[in-house]
Design an enzyme around this catalytic site. Structure first.
Site, PDB file in Angstrom:
ATOM      1  CD1 TRP A   1      38.634  42.420  47.380  1.00 47.25           C
ATOM      2  CD2 TRP A   1      38.477  40.357  47.661  1.00 47.25           C
ATOM      3  NE1 TRP A   1      37.936  41.628  46.408  1.00 47.25           N
ATOM      4  CE2 TRP A   1      37.639  40.308  46.347  1.00 47.25           C
ATOM      5  CE3 TRP A   1      39.435  38.600  47.973  1.00 47.25           C
ATOM      6  CZ2 TRP A   1      37.030  40.003  45.904  1.00 47.25           C
ATOM      7  CZ3 TRP A   1      38.330  37.988  47.160  1.00 47.25           C
ATOM      8  CH2 TRP A   1      37.868  38.737  45.981  1.00 47.25           C
TER       9      TRP A   1
ATOM     10  CG  ASP B   1      44.864  41.826  46.642  1.00 41.96           C
ATOM     11  OD1 ASP B   1      44.715  42.632  45.468  1.00 41.96           O
ATOM     12  OD2 ASP B   1      44.001  40.984  47.334  1.00 41.96           O
TER      13      ASP B   1
ATOM     14  CE  LYS C   1      38.527  42.738  40.739  1.00 43.39           C
ATOM     15  NZ  LYS C   1      39.168  41.470  42.072  1.00 43.39           N
TER      16      LYS C   1
HETATM   17  C1  LIG Z   1      39.776  40.904  42.730  1.00 44.15           C
HETATM   18  C2  LIG Z   1      40.081  41.113  43.788  1.00 44.15           C
HETATM   19  C3  LIG Z   1      40.566  39.784  44.396  1.00 44.15           C
HETATM   20  C4  LIG Z   1      40.157  38.203  44.105  1.00 44.15           C
HETATM   21  O1  LIG Z   1      41.207  38.311  42.741  1.00 44.15           O
HETATM   22  P1  LIG Z   1      40.594  36.722  42.127  1.00 44.15           P
HETATM   23  O2  LIG Z   1      41.502  36.186  41.218  1.00 44.15           O
HETATM   24  O3  LIG Z   1      39.322  36.593  42.285  1.00 44.15           O
HETATM   25  O4  LIG Z   1      40.961  35.305  42.647  1.00 44.15           O
HETATM   26  C5  LIG Z   1      41.682  39.689  45.650  1.00 44.15           C
HETATM   27  N1  LIG Z   1      41.983  40.952  46.178  1.00 44.15           N
HETATM   28  C6  LIG Z   1      41.022  42.360  45.882  1.00 44.15           C
HETATM   29  C7  LIG Z   1      41.580  43.094  46.525  1.00 44.15           C
HETATM   30  C8  LIG Z   1      39.961  42.431  44.565  1.00 44.15           C
HETATM   31  O5  LIG Z   1      39.572  43.506  44.430  1.00 44.15           O
END
Ligand SMILES: *Cc1c(COP(=O)(O)O)cnc(C)c1O
Length: 363
Positions: free
Chosen positions: A105, A175, A199
């Protein structure tokens, strides 16, 4: 009662209570005679729902008043672009940011930011004595004249998590998609926190952005309207039609968390869940192997291997036993147990007892 424990990394398991509430309110939300999906986003009812969700999140995370809380369409991936687009500013010589690369990511965020400016990868996960580890900040190659530092506190795919917060003078951007609300964090250490909902917050399609007010600035003219933090903040995320159902589900999850002791209570339970599972892996390290250094083990995504020729069987048999979606990400293989807030401790206990039976049979 639900029939499986879903260990998916995302979209992930939701609390049964939340799903039952959504079900019971499906045809008639709070006496309106309508589904929440059919309700106008500009009416007083939806406004009250949106305000309560924000208020509850502020309370859960102790968000200081000088931060905006936005509920934006798109995923965390949208933020990979919005962050540089809004923070780089007009002066081309200052369109610079440093990123920490701890996994897939991070790499995606870096690739996106590179489209808009000068991006330096200040540090990367290292292999030390056969374990993946995040290097200490004193080893980072940070620049002074950057607009922000971006990092990924928890790498969902590799199962690598920071157990500390970088200490920098520039705005810190995080993030937190796969660890928000899993533990208490000091929001005041951050410039921007963002997290896709699927999540730990709710359903896919909405992203929470917590942004300090001095970072909400006049954007460059070419930035699409919907991608401007300023427009989104001024309009309280109502510039266009927001993902109302996803917002509603997020609100139900926040409410559920508050009624169940808030972030501290979830943190205590999450620690128990993860340490049980890691302790079990350590006990059987001849068979189940985790490659992440103990200091950087993820509390939410527990990633491990077993002998290659047995992985498929492990996944098939666990699915048959009602423990689903344990397959590791296609890029890393192996097994990944995502144990977010909604995963009851019972789910982890069931997984451990399945693993015990499996190792007895095949170990
Ligand atoms: C799942 C995830 C993403 C991507 O999220 P989307 O909603 O599919 O854009 C980005 N960063 C992390 C750390 C994630 O776990």
């Amino acid at each position: 009662m639900r029939k499986v424990y879903n260990f998916s990394a995302g979209p992930a398991m939701l609390p049964e209570e939340v799903l039952l509430t959504a079900q019971s309110e499906m045809l008639d939300w709070h006496g309106t005679g309508m589904s929440i999906m059919e309700l106008g986003h500009r009416g007083p009812e939806f406004k009250a729902l949106a305000d309560k969700a924000e208020h509850d999140l502020r309370e859960l995370m102790k968000i200081p008043p000088n931060y905006h809380v936005l509920f934006l369409p798109g995923g965390a991936t949208t933020q990979f672009a919005m962050v540089p687009l809004n923070l780089f500013g007009e002066d081309a010589s200052l369109q610079k940011a440093d990123y920490i690369d701890t996994g897939i990511w991070s790499k995606k965020a870096i690739a996106e930011a590179k489209r808009y400016g000068d991006v330096n990868v200040a540090a990367q996960t290292e292999l030390r004595d056969d374990y993946f580890v995040i290097p200490e900040q004193k080893q980072w190659n940070l620049r002074d004249d950057i607009r922000y530092l971006h990092y990924t506190p928890n790498e969902t795919i590799e199962g690598i998590e920071f157990n500390w917060i970088p200490d920098v003078k520039v705005p810190l951007v995080a993030d937190m998609s796969s660890m928000i609300l899993s533990r208490p964090i000091d929001v005041s250490r951050f410039g921007i926190i963002y997290a896709g909902a699927q999540k730990n917050i709710g359903q896919a399609g909405i992203t929470v952005v917590i942004i300090r007010d001095d970072l909400v600035k006049e954007p460059l003219p070419f930035v699409p309207t919907l991608y401007q933090y300023q427009v989104q903040a001024e309009n309280h995320s109502f510039y266009n039609t927001p993902p109302t159902y996803a917002w509603y589900i997020a609100g139900l999850v926040f409410d559920w968390m508050k009624r169940n002791g808030g972030v501290d209570a979830f943190y205590a339970r999450n620690k128990r869940k993860a340490s049980k599972l890691y302790a079990y892996l350590d006990k059987h390290r001849e068979f189940y192997r985790t490659k992440v250094h103990p200091d950087n083990r993820s509390m939410m995504n527990v990633v491990f291997d077993l002998p290659d020729e047995l992985t498929k069987r492990f996944l098939d048999e666990s699915t048959a036993a009602g423990l689903t979606n344990l397959r590791g990400h296609r890029t890393v293989g192996g097994v990944r147990a995502s144990i977010y807030n909604a995963m009851p401790e019972d789910g982890v206990d069931s997984l451990i007892s399945f693993m015990e039976t499996f190792v007895r049979k095949h170990g």
